[in-house]
Design an enzyme around this catalytic site. Sequence first.
Site, PDB file in Angstrom:
ATOM      1  N   LYS A 167       0.834  -1.204   0.000  1.00 42.40           N
ATOM      2  CA  LYS A 167       0.000   0.000   0.000  1.00 42.40           C
ATOM      3  C   LYS A 167       0.867   1.252   0.000  1.00 42.40           C
ATOM      4  CE  LYS A 167      -1.861   2.626   3.058  1.00 42.40           C
ATOM      5  NZ  LYS A 167      -1.789   3.876   2.280  1.00 42.40           N
ATOM      6  N   GLY A 220       6.634   4.698   8.568  1.00 47.10           N
ATOM      7  CA  GLY A 220       5.790   5.885   8.719  1.00 47.10           C
ATOM      8  C   GLY A 220       5.999   6.506  10.083  1.00 47.10           C
ATOM      9  N   SER A 221       4.961   7.153  10.572  1.00 48.59           N
ATOM     10  CA  SER A 221       5.096   7.904  11.819  1.00 48.59           C
ATOM     11  C   SER A 221       5.111   6.968  13.022  1.00 48.59           C
ATOM     12  CB  SER A 221       3.936   8.890  11.946  1.00 48.59           C
ATOM     13  OG  SER A 221       2.713   8.180  11.961  1.00 48.59           O
ATOM     14  N   THR A 222       5.727   7.422  14.092  1.00 46.74           N
ATOM     15  CA  THR A 222       5.761   6.638  15.336  1.00 46.74           C
ATOM     16  C   THR A 222       4.342   6.494  15.891  1.00 46.74           C
ATOM     17  OG1 THR A 222       8.022   7.336  15.769  1.00 46.74           O
ATOM     18  CG2 THR A 222       6.777   6.570  17.658  1.00 46.74           C
ATOM     19  N   VAL A 224       1.392   6.190  14.231  1.00 49.13           N
ATOM     20  CA  VAL A 224       0.670   5.096  13.570  1.00 49.13           C
ATOM     21  C   VAL A 224       1.382   3.764  13.827  1.00 49.13           C
ATOM     22  CG1 VAL A 224      -0.133   4.164  11.356  1.00 49.13           C
ATOM     23  CG2 VAL A 224      -0.307   6.620  11.804  1.00 49.13           C
ATOM     24  N   GLY A 225       2.711   3.784  13.821  1.00 43.72           N
ATOM     25  CA  GLY A 225       3.477   2.544  13.988  1.00 43.72           C
ATOM     26  C   GLY A 225       3.222   1.861  15.324  1.00 43.72           C
ATOM     27  N   GLU A 242       9.700   0.996  10.733  1.00 43.39           N
ATOM     28  CA  GLU A 242      10.702   2.043  10.469  1.00 43.39           C
ATOM     29  C   GLU A 242       9.987   3.359  10.719  1.00 43.39           C
ATOM     30  OE1 GLU A 242      13.748   1.518   9.985  1.00 43.39           O
ATOM     31  OE2 GLU A 242      14.030  -0.368   8.892  1.00 43.39           O
ATOM     32  N   CYS A 276      13.495  10.732   7.282  1.00 44.60           N
ATOM     33  CA  CYS A 276      13.543  10.209   8.652  1.00 44.60           C
ATOM     34  C   CYS A 276      14.956  10.303   9.222  1.00 44.60           C
ATOM     35  CB  CYS A 276      13.040   8.777   8.672  1.00 44.60           C
ATOM     36  SG  CYS A 276      13.853   7.760   7.449  1.00 44.60           S
ATOM     37  N   GLU A 369       9.935  15.677  15.861  1.00 39.55           N
ATOM     38  CA  GLU A 369      10.336  15.561  14.459  1.00 39.55           C
ATOM     39  C   GLU A 369       9.538  16.595  13.654  1.00 39.55           C
ATOM     40  OE1 GLU A 369       8.951  12.096  12.191  1.00 39.55           O
ATOM     41  OE2 GLU A 369      10.986  11.878  11.406  1.00 39.55           O
TER      42      GLU A 369
HETATM   43  P1  NAD Z   1       2.038   7.989   8.405  1.00 41.00           P
HETATM   44  O1  NAD Z   1       2.302   7.155   9.617  1.00 41.00           O
HETATM   45  O2  NAD Z   1       0.964   8.999   8.505  1.00 41.00           O
HETATM   46  O3  NAD Z   1       1.654   7.049   7.156  1.00 41.00           O
HETATM   47  C1  NAD Z   1       2.519   6.042   6.703  1.00 41.00           C
HETATM   48  C2  NAD Z   1       1.693   4.993   5.968  1.00 41.00           C
HETATM   49  O4  NAD Z   1       0.816   4.367   6.903  1.00 41.00           O
HETATM   50  C3  NAD Z   1       0.802   5.556   4.861  1.00 41.00           C
HETATM   51  O5  NAD Z   1       0.769   4.658   3.775  1.00 41.00           O
HETATM   52  C4  NAD Z   1      -0.559   5.621   5.531  1.00 41.00           C
HETATM   53  O6  NAD Z   1      -1.622   5.540   4.615  1.00 41.00           O
HETATM   54  C5  NAD Z   1      -0.509   4.391   6.406  1.00 41.00           C
HETATM   55  N1  NAD Z   1      -1.442   4.421   7.542  1.00 41.00           N
HETATM   56  C6  NAD Z   1      -1.991   5.506   8.152  1.00 41.00           C
HETATM   57  N2  NAD Z   1      -2.840   5.104   9.139  1.00 41.00           N
HETATM   58  C7  NAD Z   1      -2.795   3.744   9.149  1.00 41.00           C
HETATM   59  C8  NAD Z   1      -3.435   2.749   9.955  1.00 41.00           C
HETATM   60  N3  NAD Z   1      -4.295   3.063  10.929  1.00 41.00           N
HETATM   61  N4  NAD Z   1      -3.167   1.448   9.710  1.00 41.00           N
HETATM   62  C9  NAD Z   1      -2.288   1.100   8.733  1.00 41.00           C
HETATM   63  N5  NAD Z   1      -1.667   1.990   7.934  1.00 41.00           N
HETATM   64  C10 NAD Z   1      -1.907   3.305   8.148  1.00 41.00           C
HETATM   65  O7  NAD Z   1       3.441   8.611   8.010  1.00 41.00           O
HETATM   66  P2  NAD Z   1       3.759   9.627   6.807  1.00 41.00           P
HETATM   67  O8  NAD Z   1       3.326  10.976   7.238  1.00 41.00           O
HETATM   68  O9  NAD Z   1       3.271   9.075   5.517  1.00 41.00           O
HETATM   69  O10 NAD Z   1       5.369   9.521   6.749  1.00 41.00           O
HETATM   70  C11 NAD Z   1       6.188  10.310   7.506  1.00 41.00           C
HETATM   71  C12 NAD Z   1       6.756   9.549   8.681  1.00 41.00           C
HETATM   72  O11 NAD Z   1       7.463   8.380   8.227  1.00 41.00           O
HETATM   73  C13 NAD Z   1       7.794  10.344   9.454  1.00 41.00           C
HETATM   74  O12 NAD Z   1       7.588  10.196  10.839  1.00 41.00           O
HETATM   75  C14 NAD Z   1       9.115   9.700   9.053  1.00 41.00           C
HETATM   76  O13 NAD Z   1      10.148   9.858   9.976  1.00 41.00           O
HETATM   77  C15 NAD Z   1       8.713   8.287   8.885  1.00 41.00           C
HETATM   78  N6  NAD Z   1       9.678   7.568   8.036  1.00 41.00           N
HETATM   79  C16 NAD Z   1      10.535   6.656   8.617  1.00 41.00           C
HETATM   80  C17 NAD Z   1      11.495   5.993   7.844  1.00 41.00           C
HETATM   81  C18 NAD Z   1      12.423   4.991   8.455  1.00 41.00           C
HETATM   82  O14 NAD Z   1      12.987   4.202   7.702  1.00 41.00           O
HETATM   83  N7  NAD Z   1      12.632   4.963   9.768  1.00 41.00           N
HETATM   84  C19 NAD Z   1      11.573   6.269   6.492  1.00 41.00           C
HETATM   85  C20 NAD Z   1      10.705   7.221   5.941  1.00 41.00           C
HETATM   86  C21 NAD Z   1       9.756   7.847   6.727  1.00 41.00           C
END
Ligand code: NAD
Length: 466
Positions: A167, A220-222, A224-225, A242, A276, A369
């Site tokens: 996705k 993605g974000s901490t 959501v993660g 990540e 990130c 961040e």
């Molecule tokens: P986000 O967490 O908002 O979204 C990331 C992904 O998760 C998107 O595809 C989104 O649609 C999906 N998502 C959102 N809600 C969800 C849920 N409830 N269940 C499952 N999936 C869901 O993050 P973002 O704003 O897209 O990305 C930015 C963040 O990603 C920053 O915090 C950045 O530091 C982090 N990031 C980390 C790394 C790493 O390798 N550590 C790399 C790139 C980005």
Amino acid sequence: MTHGFSVFYDNGRVHETTLINPTTGLAFSTVASLDLAQCDAAIDRAAAAFPAWRAVAPSDRAKLLRRFADLVDHHLEELASLEVQNAGHTIGNARWEAGNVRDLLEYCAGGVERLTGLQIPVAGGMDVTFHEPLGVVGIIVPWNFPMPIAAWGFAPALAAGNTVVLKPAEVTPLTAIRLGELGQQAGLPDGVFQVLPGEGPVVGHRFVTNEKVAKVCFTGSTRVGTALMAACAPQVKRVTLELGGKSANIVFADSDLDRAAATAPYGVFDNAGQDCCARSRILVEDTVFDAFVERFSTAVAGVVVGDPALPETEMGPLISAAHHERVTSFLDGTSEVLFQGAAPSGEGFFFPPTVLLADSPTSRVVTEEIFGPVVVIQRFHEEDEAIRLANATNYGLSGSIWTNNLSRAVRVARAVDAGNLSVNSHSSVRYATPFGGMKQSGLGRELGPEAIRAFTETKNVFFATE
Ligand code: NAD
């Protein structure tokens, strides 16, 4: 232009996301979003494709991945241009990103036939280990690096013999969709690699709740993660995370100050700070603080911000109007703005490179961040304080150490709690070296020699001989 993906739309209502070009602020395309039933149907196809895919001879699986890599190489300019339009990446970065997908596919193709187990000496028989594929792997990708982060999941997962549903982020799905098409064109069997555009709480969350998905690989974000990790617990679902970062660039007085200052902007403002690994805190030893700041201000003024399609551009726009507003909210007057670079005016989501002086170690600009081109400078007196400040964060992803004292470089690199550090450089990512975060920056590692194993389970089998 509308991207239609009829393969996913055999029934049901099709929702659409409008895509905005961040450089112009104008809509340029729409992409359909899957609903739950469509997502489940795709997961069913992936589950059905798994037994045959894991049984493909390793050399043939490797050949398919190499063919996929060749097609990515052949379409490198097209993929890079899509990313410039969809994500506002500079053309130079976007070419590197497509090249990273190609290189990782080749690297993983080389690993298929080297996925060896152990033969362990035991009494009464023979003991061997196998690295079994998991099944269906769900990969969830953020918007900041749509191509590489997709490939860091799908290339090793496919190499290990898993099938993949992926996705992309809602706002940046185009390159992932194109990669899915190229995979099919390379000859990956139906259902082996499917790209499912859709919303996080719908499609992404379904990867977590659908029992046919064996592992979720989330970047993605901490925020959501952590919720996703908790939601994986009831099924003991495998998960890689990540997440975010707030990395430190530590500049010691015994470093090459000219180089440290000249490169510091690119350690944080690359991809408009939406990285990130951005070194968004610069810690400078107080005896060279003023000398560093003077050189750094010249370097920041030299960052070329503008149209990302032009080869000379070093920094493009932020991803969206909403993100622009969020980054702006950090400039609320509590921390002094030391200086700012230039940025185009107009409808695009440009934000100038911005340098803040830390008002307190607990202020928002120091701890959160920002994910934009904003860096905060702090002073330190001695090595121990630099380490303490660098580690004064819940994150632990990346960082840089500038010193010409080898012993200090080793000491500080061992003491900073971060998964990826560089000494006298700002490099973080190579497909052949492991990548991932400590503390709340993540769980597990991607890339490097162990990349494929992360998508397998180790099975131990004892054969009695007596
Ligand atoms: P986000 O967490 O908002 O979204 C990331 C992904 O998760 C998107 O595809 C989104 O649609 C999906 N998502 C959102 N809600 C969800 C849920 N409830 N269940 C499952 N999936 C869901 O993050 P973002 O704003 O897209 O990305 C930015 C963040 O990603 C920053 O915090 C950045 O530091 C982090 N990031 C980390 C790394 C790493 O390798 N550590 C790399 C790139 C980005």
